[in-house]
Design an enzyme around this catalytic site. Structure first.
Site, short mmCIF file in Angstrom:
data_model
loop_
_atom_site.label_atom_id
_atom_site.label_comp_id
_atom_site.label_asym_id
_atom_site.label_seq_id
_atom_site.Cartn_x
_atom_site.Cartn_y
_atom_site.Cartn_z
N ASP A 151 -9.54 -2.92 -7.08
CA ASP A 151 -9.04 -1.89 -6.17
C ASP A 151 -9.69 -0.56 -6.52
O ASP A 151 -9.42 0.02 -7.58
CB ASP A 151 -7.52 -1.79 -6.31
CG ASP A 151 -6.88 -0.93 -5.24
OD1 ASP A 151 -7.52 0.03 -4.78
OD2 ASP A 151 -5.74 -1.23 -4.86
N CYS A 157 0.83 -1.19 0.00
CA CYS A 157 0.00 0.00 0.00
C CYS A 157 0.88 1.26 0.00
O CYS A 157 1.56 1.51 -0.97
CB CYS A 157 -0.97 -0.05 1.19
SG CYS A 157 -2.22 1.25 1.13
N HIS A 195 -8.12 -4.04 -3.07
CA HIS A 195 -6.92 -3.50 -2.46
C HIS A 195 -6.57 -4.34 -1.23
O HIS A 195 -7.43 -4.96 -0.61
CB HIS A 195 -7.18 -2.04 -2.05
CG HIS A 195 -5.94 -1.34 -1.59
ND1 HIS A 195 -5.05 -0.78 -2.46
CD2 HIS A 195 -5.45 -1.10 -0.35
CE1 HIS A 195 -4.05 -0.22 -1.78
NE2 HIS A 195 -4.28 -0.42 -0.49
#
Length: 293
Positions: A230, A173, A262
């Site tokens: 995502d 991330c 995600h």
């Protein structure tokens, strides 16, 4: 707001912290982080717990400029000249999932180091609301500071059993974006693996460039692992990054898992997808070994 991972534009105002930073600044911070949640996920629900048998591991401090950078490390006990992997955190800091990733890498023969890259700005472990983590910590972390801290970790590794000729990086991330940037920063890097890191966005004083801006400057091949579902990283950005890499003639690759959201590797969150996470991990190990790390 429900427990979905990405707020819609209508949710941003409800996420704004009490300090009332302006909406544009907050949205830019969300973009730099790569995702958002209303409340931080519970770490108690982790699926994988890697034992430390046969490992040397624990907390340490690493000199970085005038500071002592806290970090977690793990490596095979009694071994030397180990390939090194810098492990870059999510916005939640170096929590148990990140430490577990280090132990997994150590069992594969690596010296893995996860530095606390937010420690000057604050400790996200003590903050419940994602909006507050983003506005009071993440938004204040300069990319230049992060690059210098990672350089310091690489130097520390070389002096503590790591092989400086076999240096790699992986990140998740927020750390996925950093992985791309560090691959453009350090000419001694051998390989990188970026998990669902933000690829584009607005430039800021502390974040002047994004991965798509440095695609032509990569010093090492990067494998990007992304989710087709995502909501925070548009597939258009993924394709734009692919095009930039191809135009620059860089030997990097991007894999998109069509049904994955995600944070599909984060086994402590509802977003975890075991099949995609397992395949991504296999690809990570293959990528590092293929490129000499």
């Amino acid at each position: 707001m429900n427990d979905r991972e990405h707020p819609t534009s209508a949710d941003f105002d409800s996420l704004l912290p009490a300090s009332r930073i302006d909406r544009r600044t907050f949205v830019t911070t969300l973009s730099a982080a790569g995702f958002a949640l209303a409340v931080r996920p519970a770490l108690a629900q982790s699926v994988i717990s890697t034992p430390a048998d046969g490992l040397e591991h624990g907390s340490t401090t690493i000199p970085s400029g005038a500071d002592a950078l806290p970090a977690y490390f793990a490596c095979p006990a009694g071994k030397d000249k180990l390939p090194t992997v810098l492990v870059v955190q999510e916005i939640f800091g170096v929590h148990e999932h990140i430490r577990d990733v280090c132990r997994r890498l150590a069992h594969e023969g690596y010296l893995a180091i996860a530095p606390e890259l937010f420690y000057r700005q604050g400790d996200p472990a003590n903050i419940e609301q994602i909006s507050e983590i983003l506005s009071t910590i993440v938004a204040k972390v300069p990319d230049a500071q992060v690059m210098a801290d990672l350089d310091a970790c690489a130097a520390w590794a070389a002096a503590h059993g790591g092989d400086p000729a076999r240096l790699a990086i992986t990140g998740f991330c927020w750390g996925g974006r950093i992985t791309w940037l560090y691959a453009a920063h350090n000419p001694r890097l051998r390989a990188g693996v970026a998990w669902y890191g933000r690829l584009g966005g607005e430039a800021g004083a502390l974040t002047p460039l994004h991965p798509v801006d440095v695609a032509g400057d990569l010093q090492a091949p990067v494998l990007g692992l992304y989710g087709g579902q995502d909501q925070g990283i548009p597939l258009a950005d993924v394709e734009r990054m692919r095009a930039a890499l191809e135009q620059a003639g860089k030997p990097s690759e991007i894999v998109v898992y069509p049904d994955a959201p995600h944070a599909f590797h984060a086994d402590y969150r509802p977003s975890y997808r075991a099949a995609e996470a397992t395949d991504g991990w296999r690809r990570l190990l293959d990528w590092l070994r293929r490129h000499g790390a």
